[in-house]
Write an enzyme that holds these catalytic residues in place. Structure first.
Site, PDB file in Angstrom:
ATOM      1  N   CYS A 111     -30.692  -5.712 -27.275  1.00  0.00           N
ATOM      2  CA  CYS A 111     -29.488  -6.432 -27.727  1.00  0.00           C
ATOM      3  C   CYS A 111     -29.641  -7.950 -27.632  1.00  0.00           C
ATOM      4  O   CYS A 111     -28.880  -8.691 -28.242  1.00  0.00           O
ATOM      5  CB  CYS A 111     -28.278  -5.981 -26.910  1.00  0.00           C
ATOM      6  N   HIS A 235     -22.504 -10.661 -27.771  1.00  0.00           N
ATOM      7  CA  HIS A 235     -22.968  -9.351 -28.215  1.00  0.00           C
ATOM      8  C   HIS A 235     -21.802  -8.370 -28.106  1.00  0.00           C
ATOM      9  O   HIS A 235     -21.053  -8.379 -27.133  1.00  0.00           O
ATOM     10  CB  HIS A 235     -24.133  -8.904 -27.323  1.00  0.00           C
ATOM     11  N   ASN A 265     -21.620  -1.108 -31.349  1.00  0.00           N
ATOM     12  CA  ASN A 265     -22.739  -1.884 -30.819  1.00  0.00           C
ATOM     13  C   ASN A 265     -23.936  -1.738 -31.764  1.00  0.00           C
ATOM     14  O   ASN A 265     -24.502  -0.659 -31.879  1.00  0.00           O
ATOM     15  CB  ASN A 265     -23.070  -1.354 -29.421  1.00  0.00           C
TER      16      ASN A 265
HETATM   17  O1  UT7 Z   1     -25.780  -3.055 -25.600  1.00  0.00           O
HETATM   18  C1  UT7 Z   1     -26.204  -2.943 -24.282  1.00  0.00           C
HETATM   19  C2  UT7 Z   1     -25.102  -3.248 -23.416  1.00  0.00           C
HETATM   20  N1  UT7 Z   1     -24.266  -2.090 -23.259  1.00  0.00           N
HETATM   21  C3  UT7 Z   1     -23.379  -2.088 -22.337  1.00  0.00           C
HETATM   22  O2  UT7 Z   1     -23.313  -3.089 -21.661  1.00  0.00           O
HETATM   23  C4  UT7 Z   1     -22.525  -0.882 -22.134  1.00  0.00           C
HETATM   24  C5  UT7 Z   1     -21.938  -0.952 -20.783  1.00  0.00           C
HETATM   25  N2  UT7 Z   1     -21.092   0.199 -20.400  1.00  0.00           N
HETATM   26  C6  UT7 Z   1     -19.959   0.523 -21.019  1.00  0.00           C
HETATM   27  O3  UT7 Z   1     -19.575  -0.075 -22.012  1.00  0.00           O
HETATM   28  C7  UT7 Z   1     -19.078   1.597 -20.397  1.00  0.00           C
HETATM   29  O4  UT7 Z   1     -19.596   1.928 -19.138  1.00  0.00           O
HETATM   30  C8  UT7 Z   1     -18.992   2.906 -21.253  1.00  0.00           C
HETATM   31  C9  UT7 Z   1     -18.157   2.645 -22.474  1.00  0.00           C
HETATM   32  C10 UT7 Z   1     -20.384   3.350 -21.649  1.00  0.00           C
HETATM   33  C11 UT7 Z   1     -18.328   4.009 -20.436  1.00  0.00           C
HETATM   34  O5  UT7 Z   1     -17.043   3.585 -19.988  1.00  0.00           O
HETATM   35  P1  UT7 Z   1     -16.597   3.816 -18.471  1.00  0.00           P
HETATM   36  O6  UT7 Z   1     -15.225   3.342 -18.380  1.00  0.00           O
HETATM   37  O7  UT7 Z   1     -17.642   3.167 -17.613  1.00  0.00           O
HETATM   38  O8  UT7 Z   1     -16.586   5.380 -18.373  1.00  0.00           O
HETATM   39  P2  UT7 Z   1     -17.465   6.345 -17.444  1.00  0.00           P
HETATM   40  O9  UT7 Z   1     -18.867   6.401 -17.930  1.00  0.00           O
HETATM   41  O10 UT7 Z   1     -17.238   6.005 -16.015  1.00  0.00           O
HETATM   42  O11 UT7 Z   1     -16.754   7.692 -17.739  1.00  0.00           O
HETATM   43  C12 UT7 Z   1     -15.402   7.934 -17.366  1.00  0.00           C
HETATM   44  C13 UT7 Z   1     -15.042   9.341 -17.777  1.00  0.00           C
HETATM   45  C14 UT7 Z   1     -16.043  10.392 -17.314  1.00  0.00           C
HETATM   46  O12 UT7 Z   1     -15.305  11.570 -16.972  1.00  0.00           O
HETATM   47  P3  UT7 Z   1     -14.993  11.895 -15.431  1.00  0.00           P
HETATM   48  O13 UT7 Z   1     -16.328  11.988 -14.763  1.00  0.00           O
HETATM   49  O14 UT7 Z   1     -14.161  10.744 -14.944  1.00  0.00           O
HETATM   50  O15 UT7 Z   1     -14.258  13.190 -15.541  1.00  0.00           O
HETATM   51  C15 UT7 Z   1     -16.865  10.676 -18.533  1.00  0.00           C
HETATM   52  O16 UT7 Z   1     -17.409  11.982 -18.556  1.00  0.00           O
HETATM   53  O17 UT7 Z   1     -15.012   9.427 -19.198  1.00  0.00           O
HETATM   54  C16 UT7 Z   1     -15.844  10.519 -19.626  1.00  0.00           C
HETATM   55  N3  UT7 Z   1     -16.405  10.176 -20.920  1.00  0.00           N
HETATM   56  C17 UT7 Z   1     -15.771  10.415 -22.084  1.00  0.00           C
HETATM   57  N4  UT7 Z   1     -14.597  10.987 -22.365  1.00  0.00           N
HETATM   58  C18 UT7 Z   1     -14.235  11.072 -23.652  1.00  0.00           C
HETATM   59  C19 UT7 Z   1     -17.584   9.546 -21.185  1.00  0.00           C
HETATM   60  N5  UT7 Z   1     -17.730   9.402 -22.495  1.00  0.00           N
HETATM   61  C20 UT7 Z   1     -16.622   9.920 -23.073  1.00  0.00           C
HETATM   62  C21 UT7 Z   1     -16.196  10.027 -24.410  1.00  0.00           C
HETATM   63  N6  UT7 Z   1     -14.993  10.613 -24.652  1.00  0.00           N
HETATM   64  N7  UT7 Z   1     -16.915   9.576 -25.441  1.00  0.00           N
END
Ligand code: UT7
Length: 308
Positions: A111, A235, A265
């Protein structure tokens, strides 16, 4: 350092994949994707290759610059998703454009690719041996996304952005701060021919802190403060990352360009697409001080400060 953006262009595949489409593919919801990421839809390229997208973006940038392909001395193309193992995608682009005098190379900095490319282009232009550089960020991330993994497949999209750069003109690269930390590679990577794997939560925290640090350093190096910045083009990985960054830097969101809702992204393509859209919308004007920042696989990150 003199570096003028003579022309900007971008290309997006026609096919739109909305959050509602994704609801039919994996266990997710428009509500989750929108609130956690800010993304509403992304573009997916089924027919167009990376070279096709790069070519369309480059042609637009060259036409707008009033520069012919033969005038280009160097093509730098930042991508994670080349059409071939080798040669470089930049060579395929060079041939398609008929940029017969140009040397052409790809860079792999995820990125941060566009900002890494800008620093390299700045050095080449400063040498005086290279007069005009075509810098492209292009991705077909849909090729390396696991469409059964809801934690990643909702995040990424395809597209390309291109800029024609010259040492002649009013523009300046005021400062550039680039970093990498390969010890953290497992936070975001894909095996050869494999899918994107990401530790999202860890990356989120690192991204906000790291991008804020390099932005502050870039401003300091240029002897400027946040108040001097007209536009921030970050980004586009997550709207919450962008908002947290703006908060840390004490920047009003009105100064921050956001198009993540439309494209998700697009890795190396995200900053040049955003720059080009901002210019078309009149939000980026000649003479503006623009702060760009990115973080991605590598890990790589950086900030570039320009007078546009
Ligand atoms: O380009 C490179 C740079 N990229 C980044 O910097 C990305 C950085 N990270 C992020 O943007 C975020 O961490 C994400 C968008 C990837 C994830 O968001 P989050 O708020 O950190 O969610 P999480 O991974 O902690 O997941 C929370 C919950 C989980 O369920 P439980 O364990 O709380 O029951 C996941 O299983 O959300 C669940 N989950 C989803 N639910 C519905 C994860 N993906 C999804 C989804 N739809 N697509």
């Amino acid at each position: 350092m003199g570096i003028s953006f003579l022309g900007l262009g971008y290309a997006l595949p026609a096919q739109v994949l909305s959050n509602f489409d994704l609801e039919k593919m994996v266990d997710t919801s428009d509500e989750w994707i929108t609130t956690r990421t800010g993304i509403k839809e992304r573009r997916i390229s089924k027919e167009e290759s990376l070279t096709d997208l790069s070519y369309r973006a480059s042609l637009q940038a060259l036409n707008r610059a009033g520069v012919s392909p033969e005038e280009i001395d160097a093509i730098i193309l930042a991508t994670l998703t080349p059409d071939l193992g080798f040669p470089a995608s930049a060579c395929l682009l060079q041939a398609r454009l008929g940029a017969n005098r140009a040397y052409a190379l790809d860079i792999s900095a995820a990125c941060s690719g566009f900002l890494y490319g800008l620093e390299l282009a700045g050095g080449l232009l400063a040498s005086g041996r290279t007069k005009k550089v075509l810098l492209v960020g292009a991705e077909r991330l849909s090729q390396i996304v696991d469409w059964t993994d809801r934690s990643t497949c909702v995040l990424f999209g395809d597209g390309a952005g291109a800029v024609v750069l010259s040492s002649e003109g009013e523009g300046e690269l005021l400062s550039s701060v680039l970093r990498s930390d390969g010890s953290l590679w497992e936070i975001l990577y894909a095996e050869r021919c494999g899918y994107i794997k990401m530790k999202g939560k860890e990356l989120f925290k690192i991204a906000v802190r790291a991008m804020a640090e390099v932005c502050e350093e870039a401003l300091q190096k240029a002897g400027l403060s946040v108040e001097d910045v007209d536009l921030v083009v970050p980004h586009q990985a997550n709207i919450r990352i962008i908002q947290a960054l703006a908060e840390r830097l004490n920047l009003p969101m009105e100064k921050v360009y956001v198009n993540i809702h439309k494209y998700g992204n697009t890795s190396a393509a995200s900053i040049p697409i955003a720059l080009c859209e901002a210019y078309e919308e009149g939000k980026l004007k000649r003479g503006d001080v623009v702060l760009m920042t990115a973080m991605g696989g590598g890990l790589t990150w950086g900030a570039g400060l320009i007078r546009f």
